[in-house]
Design a protein around this motif. Structure first.
Motif, mmCIF file in Angstrom:
data_model
loop_
_atom_site.group_PDB
_atom_site.id
_atom_site.type_symbol
_atom_site.label_atom_id
_atom_site.label_comp_id
_atom_site.label_asym_id
_atom_site.label_seq_id
_atom_site.Cartn_x
_atom_site.Cartn_y
_atom_site.Cartn_z
ATOM 1 N N LEU A 189 0.803 -1.220 0.000
ATOM 2 C CA LEU A 189 0.000 0.000 0.000
ATOM 3 C C LEU A 189 0.837 1.272 0.000
ATOM 4 O O LEU A 189 0.280 2.372 -0.105
ATOM 5 N N GLN A 190 2.152 1.145 0.114
ATOM 6 C CA GLN A 190 3.009 2.331 0.132
ATOM 7 C C GLN A 190 2.766 3.266 -1.056
ATOM 8 O O GLN A 190 2.636 4.484 -0.869
ATOM 9 N N PRO A 191 2.704 2.764 -2.300
ATOM 10 C CA PRO A 191 2.482 3.684 -3.425
ATOM 11 C C PRO A 191 1.152 4.418 -3.337
ATOM 12 O O PRO A 191 1.047 5.574 -3.764
ATOM 13 N N LEU A 192 0.131 3.766 -2.778
ATOM 14 C CA LEU A 192 -1.171 4.421 -2.663
ATOM 15 C C LEU A 192 -1.130 5.524 -1.608
ATOM 16 O O LEU A 192 -1.670 6.617 -1.810
ATOM 17 N N HIS A 193 -0.501 5.238 -0.473
ATOM 18 C CA HIS A 193 -0.375 6.267 0.560
ATOM 19 C C HIS A 193 0.454 7.446 0.054
ATOM 20 O O HIS A 193 0.196 8.598 0.428
ATOM 21 N N ALA A 194 1.443 7.165 -0.793
ATOM 22 C CA ALA A 194 2.267 8.244 -1.329
ATOM 23 C C ALA A 194 1.459 9.158 -2.246
ATOM 24 O O ALA A 194 1.746 10.354 -2.361
ATOM 25 N N LEU A 195 0.443 8.607 -2.898
ATOM 26 C CA LEU A 195 -0.382 9.407 -3.804
ATOM 27 C C LEU A 195 -1.373 10.302 -3.066
ATOM 28 O O LEU A 195 -1.717 11.384 -3.536
ATOM 29 N N VAL A 196 -1.843 9.833 -1.909
ATOM 30 C CA VAL A 196 -2.923 10.528 -1.209
ATOM 31 C C VAL A 196 -2.343 11.473 -0.168
ATOM 32 O O VAL A 196 -1.759 11.041 0.825
ATOM 33 N N ASP A 197 -2.518 12.744 -0.394
ATOM 34 C CA ASP A 197 -2.069 13.748 0.563
ATOM 35 C C ASP A 197 -2.949 13.687 1.807
ATOM 36 O O ASP A 197 -4.161 13.459 1.713
ATOM 37 N N THR A 217 -13.934 -5.803 0.604
ATOM 38 C CA THR A 217 -13.930 -5.646 -0.846
ATOM 39 C C THR A 217 -12.583 -6.079 -1.403
ATOM 40 O O THR A 217 -11.552 -5.548 -1.004
ATOM 41 N N PRO A 218 -12.554 -7.057 -2.311
ATOM 42 C CA PRO A 218 -11.263 -7.452 -2.894
ATOM 43 C C PRO A 218 -10.725 -6.351 -3.801
ATOM 44 O O PRO A 218 -11.405 -5.901 -4.724
ATOM 45 N N CYS A 219 -9.526 -5.882 -3.513
ATOM 46 C CA CYS A 219 -8.893 -4.821 -4.294
ATOM 47 C C CYS A 219 -7.505 -5.281 -4.724
ATOM 48 O O CYS A 219 -6.807 -5.952 -3.968
ATOM 49 N N LEU A 220 -7.125 -4.905 -5.926
ATOM 50 C CA LEU A 220 -5.796 -5.226 -6.441
ATOM 51 C C LEU A 220 -5.142 -3.954 -6.953
ATOM 52 O O LEU A 220 -5.823 -3.040 -7.428
ATOM 53 N N TYR A 221 -3.818 -3.918 -6.850
ATOM 54 C CA TYR A 221 -3.048 -2.794 -7.386
ATOM 55 C C TYR A 221 -2.000 -3.370 -8.329
ATOM 56 O O TYR A 221 -0.983 -3.905 -7.899
ATOM 57 N N LEU A 222 -2.276 -3.302 -9.622
ATOM 58 C CA LEU A 222 -1.381 -3.854 -10.636
ATOM 59 C C LEU A 222 -0.834 -2.701 -11.470
ATOM 60 O O LEU A 222 -1.597 -1.989 -12.123
ATOM 61 N N THR A 223 0.460 -2.510 -11.435
ATOM 62 C CA THR A 223 1.087 -1.439 -12.197
ATOM 63 C C THR A 223 2.113 -2.031 -13.151
ATOM 64 O O THR A 223 2.925 -2.879 -12.762
ATOM 65 N N PHE A 224 2.059 -1.583 -14.377
ATOM 66 C CA PHE A 224 2.990 -2.104 -15.375
ATOM 67 C C PHE A 224 4.307 -1.342 -15.377
ATOM 68 O O PHE A 224 5.127 -1.518 -16.279
ATOM 69 N N ASP A 225 4.505 -0.510 -14.359
ATOM 70 C CA ASP A 225 5.835 0.043 -14.132
ATOM 71 C C ASP A 225 6.772 -1.030 -13.586
ATOM 72 O O ASP A 225 7.988 -0.863 -13.604
ATOM 73 N N ARG A 226 6.197 -2.103 -13.068
ATOM 74 C CA ARG A 226 6.996 -3.220 -12.558
ATOM 75 C C ARG A 226 7.415 -4.124 -13.711
ATOM 76 O O ARG A 226 6.581 -4.523 -14.534
ATOM 77 N N HIS A 227 8.680 -4.480 -13.735
ATOM 78 C CA HIS A 227 9.184 -5.283 -14.847
ATOM 79 C C HIS A 227 8.658 -6.710 -14.819
ATOM 80 O O HIS A 227 8.659 -7.397 -15.851
ATOM 81 N N ASP A 228 8.205 -7.180 -13.633
ATOM 82 C CA ASP A 228 7.761 -8.567 -13.535
ATOM 83 C C ASP A 228 6.274 -8.741 -13.843
ATOM 84 O O ASP A 228 5.770 -9.865 -13.816
ATOM 85 N N LEU A 229 5.559 -7.653 -14.118
ATOM 86 C CA LEU A 229 4.159 -7.745 -14.533
ATOM 87 C C LEU A 229 4.087 -7.429 -16.021
ATOM 88 O O LEU A 229 4.363 -6.303 -16.441
ATOM 89 N N VAL A 230 3.721 -8.429 -16.806
ATOM 90 C CA VAL A 230 3.735 -8.300 -18.265
ATOM 91 C C VAL A 230 2.344 -8.634 -18.785
ATOM 92 O O VAL A 230 1.844 -9.751 -18.563
ATOM 93 N N LEU A 286 0.111 -11.717 -13.940
ATOM 94 C CA LEU A 286 -0.926 -10.912 -13.292
ATOM 95 C C LEU A 286 -1.732 -11.756 -12.307
ATOM 96 O O LEU A 286 -2.073 -11.296 -11.214
ATOM 97 N N VAL A 287 -2.028 -13.001 -12.694
ATOM 98 C CA VAL A 287 -2.790 -13.883 -11.803
ATOM 99 C C VAL A 287 -1.994 -14.164 -10.531
ATOM 100 O O VAL A 287 -2.527 -14.106 -9.411
ATOM 101 N N ALA A 288 -0.703 -14.463 -10.687
ATOM 102 C CA ALA A 288 0.123 -14.758 -9.515
ATOM 103 C C ALA A 288 0.203 -13.556 -8.584
ATOM 104 O O ALA A 288 0.121 -13.693 -7.355
ATOM 105 N N GLU A 289 0.349 -12.362 -9.146
ATOM 106 C CA GLU A 289 0.415 -11.162 -8.316
ATOM 107 C C GLU A 289 -0.927 -10.885 -7.650
ATOM 108 O O GLU A 289 -0.987 -10.451 -6.496
#
Length: 295
Positions: free
Chosen positions: A171-179, A241-254, A261-264
């Protein structure tokens, strides 16, 4: 018990080194200057003892305060086992030197003073990492750990801390986005919530609907979604509520390799949500493929 080799020809130097170990056993890092003793009239054996201590029992690490020293694992474990009791460990934590605040010392002192660790819920990534570090020190010191249990000090389970740490890291990236001063967007947040809370609209199944959030760059699309996800994770929904955070800035998500994506997704669901029968049943219903039309 294994330990450092004593020097019978210079008992004062050995005493100094033992004193240095006790003062740094509950510190994550320290400066050599913090331990620098005043030169004595007999020729400065404490200075020599400090030099031996740093070179033989410590290692250099990089911290936010620059390059500092850290007591090595072996000497730390021996020292914690030697101190052992709650009172002696608490005295060592309070006597530790340092001009900079040390999170490990603060966490250890709070644990020893109150006898119980703070709940991992709501703690930051840094606080959880510190907790895992200190608990790991005592995992390597079985005599101290056993005596603390007899003294009524409850060490937290490393698995529980590790689970909370993984959640906080995710959740670190989400907290970084929310002031912290985030305001407004009440209408958009309510609309997104209704989309999840009302699975049927006029008889039409909306469980598999997509919602596109669009707008000019910098208008706050990512911040809106981050605020929504964090609110849903903390609002006590049962089942959550099931929530996912998938970002394609990560090299291991293609995207071209869907299994990444399923594994993540599986990893994140295990971190973010409790594994209860009601939760699994709810998710199974949400993910079930729609029935083919009949007639």
């Amino acid at each position: 018990m294994t330990g450092v080799t004593e020097n019978p020809s210079d008992p004062q130097r050995d005493t100094d080194r033992r004193h240095f170990r006790e003062r740094t056993a509950l510190l994550g890092s320290f400066s050599a200057h913090d331990l620098m003793p005043a030169r004595d009239d007999a020729g400065g054996t404490t200075d020599a003892g400090l030099q031996d201590f740093l070179l033989e029992e410590c290692s250099r690490i990089t911290t936010s305060h620059g390059r500092r020293w850290c007591l090595s694992a072996g000497p730390r474990a021996w020292t914690l086992d030697a101190l052992r009791t709650r009172e002696e460990l608490l005295a060592a934590a309070r006597a530790a030197p340092g001009t900079e605040a040390d999170p490990a010392r603060a966490w250890a002192e709070r644990l020893l003073q109150h006898g119980r660790p703070p709940s991992p819920d709501g703690q930051s990534y840094g606080e959880l990492y510190t907790a895992l570090t200190v608990v790991g020190w005592f995992e390597d010191a079985p005599r101290a750990r056993a005596q603390l249990a007899r003294d009524g000090v409850v060490l937290p389970d490393t698995g529980t801390i590790g689970q909370a740490l993984g959640r906080a890291r995710l959740l670190q990236p989400l907290h970084a986005l929310v002031d912290p001063g985030f305001t407004g967007r009440a209408g958009e947040l309510a609309w997104l919530g209704a989309l999840l809370d009302e699975p049927r609209d006029g008889g039409r199944d909306t469980a598999n609907q997509w919602a596109f959030v669009h707008g000019p760059g910098g208008v706050g699309k990512s911040t809106l979604l981050a605020r929504f996800v964090l609110d849903r994770l903390d609002d006590g929904h049962v089942p959550p509520t099931p929530c996912l955070y998938l970002t394609f800035d990560r090299h291991d998500l293609v995207a071209e390799r869907p299994l990444t994506l399923v594994a993540e997704a599986v990893r994140q669901l295990g971190l973010l949500h409790p594994r209860s029968p009601s939760t699994r049943a709810s998710w199974s219903g949400s993910w079930r493929a729609p029935s083919p039309p009949t007639g």
